[in-house]
Design an enzyme around this catalytic site. Structure first.
Site, PDB file in Angstrom:
ATOM      1  N   TYR A  17      38.109  77.344  29.286  1.00 41.41           N
ATOM      2  CA  TYR A  17      37.507  76.762  28.075  1.00 41.41           C
ATOM      3  C   TYR A  17      38.593  76.243  27.128  1.00 41.41           C
ATOM      4  O   TYR A  17      38.493  75.131  26.589  1.00 41.41           O
ATOM      5  CB  TYR A  17      36.678  77.855  27.409  1.00 41.41           C
ATOM      6  CG  TYR A  17      35.874  77.461  26.197  1.00 41.41           C
ATOM      7  CD1 TYR A  17      34.606  76.893  26.335  1.00 41.41           C
ATOM      8  CD2 TYR A  17      36.344  77.695  24.908  1.00 41.41           C
ATOM      9  CE1 TYR A  17      33.841  76.568  25.227  1.00 41.41           C
ATOM     10  CE2 TYR A  17      35.585  77.371  23.790  1.00 41.41           C
ATOM     11  CZ  TYR A  17      34.337  76.817  23.961  1.00 41.41           C
ATOM     12  OH  TYR A  17      33.583  76.497  22.850  1.00 41.41           O
ATOM     13  N   TYR A  60      34.332  80.812  15.294  1.00 38.82           N
ATOM     14  CA  TYR A  60      33.164  81.534  15.819  1.00 38.82           C
ATOM     15  C   TYR A  60      31.964  81.276  14.897  1.00 38.82           C
ATOM     16  O   TYR A  60      32.038  81.485  13.699  1.00 38.82           O
ATOM     17  CB  TYR A  60      33.489  83.019  15.955  1.00 38.82           C
ATOM     18  CG  TYR A  60      34.391  83.274  17.161  1.00 38.82           C
ATOM     19  CD1 TYR A  60      33.853  83.731  18.348  1.00 38.82           C
ATOM     20  CD2 TYR A  60      35.752  82.992  17.110  1.00 38.82           C
ATOM     21  CE1 TYR A  60      34.652  83.927  19.473  1.00 38.82           C
ATOM     22  CE2 TYR A  60      36.559  83.179  18.226  1.00 38.82           C
ATOM     23  CZ  TYR A  60      35.998  83.648  19.401  1.00 38.82           C
ATOM     24  OH  TYR A  60      36.788  83.823  20.505  1.00 38.82           O
ATOM     25  N   GLN A  75      42.561  81.863  23.916  1.00 35.47           N
ATOM     26  CA  GLN A  75      41.700  83.044  23.779  1.00 35.47           C
ATOM     27  C   GLN A  75      41.711  83.831  25.077  1.00 35.47           C
ATOM     28  O   GLN A  75      41.501  83.250  26.157  1.00 35.47           O
ATOM     29  CB  GLN A  75      40.263  82.625  23.425  1.00 35.47           C
ATOM     30  CG  GLN A  75      39.243  83.746  23.467  1.00 35.47           C
ATOM     31  CD  GLN A  75      39.549  84.888  22.511  1.00 35.47           C
ATOM     32  OE1 GLN A  75      40.033  84.681  21.395  1.00 35.47           O
ATOM     33  NE2 GLN A  75      39.303  86.112  22.945  1.00 35.47           N
ATOM     34  N   GLY A  92      21.457  73.042  21.789  1.00 37.53           N
ATOM     35  CA  GLY A  92      22.180  74.286  21.518  1.00 37.53           C
ATOM     36  C   GLY A  92      22.231  74.599  20.030  1.00 37.53           C
ATOM     37  O   GLY A  92      21.652  73.871  19.210  1.00 37.53           O
TER      38      GLY A  92
HETATM   39  N1  CAA Z   1      43.857  90.693  23.988  1.00 36.96           N
HETATM   40  C1  CAA Z   1      44.475  91.542  24.833  1.00 36.96           C
HETATM   41  N2  CAA Z   1      43.832  92.319  25.703  1.00 36.96           N
HETATM   42  C2  CAA Z   1      42.504  92.268  25.718  1.00 36.96           C
HETATM   43  C3  CAA Z   1      41.787  91.407  24.863  1.00 36.96           C
HETATM   44  C4  CAA Z   1      42.515  90.603  23.976  1.00 36.96           C
HETATM   45  N3  CAA Z   1      41.931  89.762  23.119  1.00 36.96           N
HETATM   46  N4  CAA Z   1      40.493  91.550  25.110  1.00 36.96           N
HETATM   47  C5  CAA Z   1      40.377  92.471  26.111  1.00 36.96           C
HETATM   48  N5  CAA Z   1      41.601  92.909  26.447  1.00 36.96           N
HETATM   49  C6  CAA Z   1      41.928  93.908  27.457  1.00 36.96           C
HETATM   50  C7  CAA Z   1      41.047  95.132  27.285  1.00 36.96           C
HETATM   51  O1  CAA Z   1      41.585  96.010  26.341  1.00 36.96           O
HETATM   52  C8  CAA Z   1      41.026  95.687  28.684  1.00 36.96           C
HETATM   53  O2  CAA Z   1      42.236  96.373  28.890  1.00 36.96           O
HETATM   54  P1  CAA Z   1      42.252  97.717  29.741  1.00 36.96           P
HETATM   55  O3  CAA Z   1      41.728  97.330  31.101  1.00 36.96           O
HETATM   56  O4  CAA Z   1      43.694  98.114  29.721  1.00 36.96           O
HETATM   57  O5  CAA Z   1      41.345  98.664  29.008  1.00 36.96           O
HETATM   58  C9  CAA Z   1      41.053  94.452  29.564  1.00 36.96           C
HETATM   59  O6  CAA Z   1      41.627  93.420  28.753  1.00 36.96           O
HETATM   60  C10 CAA Z   1      39.689  94.048  30.042  1.00 36.96           C
HETATM   61  O7  CAA Z   1      38.866  93.798  28.871  1.00 36.96           O
HETATM   62  P2  CAA Z   1      37.289  93.872  28.953  1.00 36.96           P
HETATM   63  O8  CAA Z   1      36.820  95.268  29.163  1.00 36.96           O
HETATM   64  O9  CAA Z   1      36.707  93.142  27.771  1.00 36.96           O
HETATM   65  O10 CAA Z   1      37.041  93.081  30.323  1.00 36.96           O
HETATM   66  P3  CAA Z   1      35.753  92.422  30.830  1.00 36.96           P
HETATM   67  O11 CAA Z   1      36.079  91.944  32.199  1.00 36.96           O
HETATM   68  O12 CAA Z   1      34.567  93.297  30.609  1.00 36.96           O
HETATM   69  O13 CAA Z   1      35.574  91.161  29.850  1.00 36.96           O
HETATM   70  C11 CAA Z   1      36.009  89.075  28.867  1.00 36.96           C
HETATM   71  C12 CAA Z   1      36.528  90.136  29.822  1.00 36.96           C
HETATM   72  C13 CAA Z   1      34.700  88.508  29.409  1.00 36.96           C
HETATM   73  C14 CAA Z   1      37.030  87.976  28.798  1.00 36.96           C
HETATM   74  C15 CAA Z   1      35.765  89.731  27.486  1.00 36.96           C
HETATM   75  O14 CAA Z   1      36.968  90.312  27.049  1.00 36.96           O
HETATM   76  C16 CAA Z   1      35.314  88.740  26.455  1.00 36.96           C
HETATM   77  O15 CAA Z   1      34.135  88.380  26.380  1.00 36.96           O
HETATM   78  N6  CAA Z   1      36.237  88.267  25.588  1.00 36.96           N
HETATM   79  C17 CAA Z   1      35.935  87.323  24.506  1.00 36.96           C
HETATM   80  C18 CAA Z   1      35.990  85.910  25.000  1.00 36.96           C
HETATM   81  C19 CAA Z   1      35.618  85.011  23.858  1.00 36.96           C
HETATM   82  O16 CAA Z   1      36.088  85.121  22.731  1.00 36.96           O
HETATM   83  N7  CAA Z   1      34.744  84.049  24.136  1.00 36.96           N
HETATM   84  C20 CAA Z   1      34.280  83.156  23.112  1.00 36.96           C
HETATM   85  C21 CAA Z   1      32.858  82.759  23.443  1.00 36.96           C
HETATM   86  S1  CAA Z   1      32.125  81.817  22.122  1.00 36.96           S
HETATM   87  C22 CAA Z   1      32.921  80.359  22.220  1.00 36.96           C
HETATM   88  O17 CAA Z   1      33.639  80.060  23.111  1.00 36.96           O
HETATM   89  C23 CAA Z   1      32.643  79.396  21.089  1.00 36.96           C
HETATM   90  C24 CAA Z   1      33.900  78.979  20.470  1.00 36.96           C
HETATM   91  O18 CAA Z   1      34.343  77.875  20.691  1.00 36.96           O
HETATM   92  C25 CAA Z   1      34.592  79.903  19.555  1.00 36.96           C
END
Ligand code: CAA
Length: 248
Positions: A155, A187, A149, A14
């Site tokens: 996770y 990140y 998160q 990775g």
């Molecule tokens: N806080 C509060 N509300 C949030 C939010 C947050 N951080 N993020 C999204 N929302 C809300 C949105 O505003 C939306 O609200 P409404 O329905 O009222 O509009 C609702 O939650 C749904 O959000 P999405 O449209 O984003 O929903 P989705 O189903 O398409 O996606 C998700 C959901 C997959 C969790 C997406 O929000 C996402 O990818 N989030 C980031 C997750 C993340 O940070 N992952 C890290 C990956 S990298 C890693 O993990 C390495 C590491 O160690 C750092």
């Protein structure tokens, strides 16, 4: 018997894993780079793409989710190399979704790969490290195991669990010359993070005081330090590398 010190890195192919392999190779280790069974061709391509020689990096098929498979494969490692000096538990994956929508499979896959793997991989090596009277175990956790998160209940639970494991094992190995630490990247510019939707990633970057992602090399350098003799008095610690996004 191999004369180089041995470092075993899980999830080696990775983004962060590859950088760790390069750094530990540069530090003079023979790096055992684990990959999933069945990914042998990809592993050979990776070795070539990264210009690793057989004296520098040896691929190792290891199902980190399989308790028996790990016990057997790591017994063979001990028979072949006699010791493991550094273990980096880096294998991990995401199955991001809100908890309301999360299936048990998404929960289970993340807990198995990111947390249960620590039992499977560490136990066979830990016993030998304690007997040999030296060793370094470095667990790659995450900023999100500390701060939580949205969309990562699975996770974050696994990554937080890694920290409790790190502290407990540090206590159990303190008198054996073995240190156990965690590194918590923020990140980082890896395929895992570039898989995020553009708007999500932009919003996350806005939360990072330094306004940029970490590089995998920045993470790898901290692992090199924790693996070194100079870090002998550091144990049970979690090193945060996140550009100021979360301080605790
Ligand atoms: N806080 C509060 N509300 C949030 C939010 C947050 N951080 N993020 C999204 N929302 C809300 C949105 O505003 C939306 O609200 P409404 O329905 O009222 O509009 C609702 O939650 C749904 O959000 P999405 O449209 O984003 O929903 P989705 O189903 O398409 O996606 C998700 C959901 C997959 C969790 C997406 O929000 C996402 O990818 N989030 C980031 C997750 C993340 O940070 N992952 C890290 C990956 S990298 C890693 O993990 C390495 C590491 O160690 C750092």
């Amino acid at each position: 018997m191999n004369e180089k010190r041995i470092a075993l890195v899980t999830g080696a192919m990775g983004g962060i894993g590859t950088a760790i392999c390069h750094k530990l190779k540069d530090d003079g280790y023979l790096v055992l780079a684990t990959h999933r069974p069945g990914k042998e061709t990809a592993a050979q391509e990776w070795l070539q793409a990264e210009s690793f020689t057989a004296e520098e990096v040896a691929p190792l098929a290891l199902d980190v989710c399989g308790t028996q498979a790990c016990a057997q494969a790591l017994k063979e490692v001990m028979e072949k190399y006699g010791r493991v000096d550094v273990l980096v538990n880096n294998a991990g994956l995401t199955r991001d979704t809100t908890f309301k929508r999360m299936t048990f499979e998404q929960w289970d896959e993340v807990i198995n790969t990111n947390l249960n793997s620590l039992f499977n991989v560490t136990q066979p090596i830990f016993k030998t490290m304690c007997e040999q009277g030296s060793g370094r175990i470095i667990n790659i956790t995450s900023i999100n195991g500390l701060k939580g998160q949205f969309g990562q209940a699975n996770y974050a639970a696994a990554k937080a669990g890694m920290i409790g494991f790190t502290k407990s094992l540090a206590l159990e190995s303190a008198r054996s010359g073995v240190t156990v630490n965690a590194v918590a990247p923020g990140y980082t510019a890896t395929p895992m993070v570039s898989a995020l939707k553009d708007e999500v990633l932009e919003s996350i970057k806005g939360q990072i005081p330094q306004r940029r992602l970490a590089t995998p090399e920045e993470i790898a350098k901290s692992i090199s330090y924790l693996a070194s003799d100079d870090a002998g008095f550091i144990t049970g610690e979690t090193l945060n590398i996140n550009g100021g996004q979360y301080m605790h």
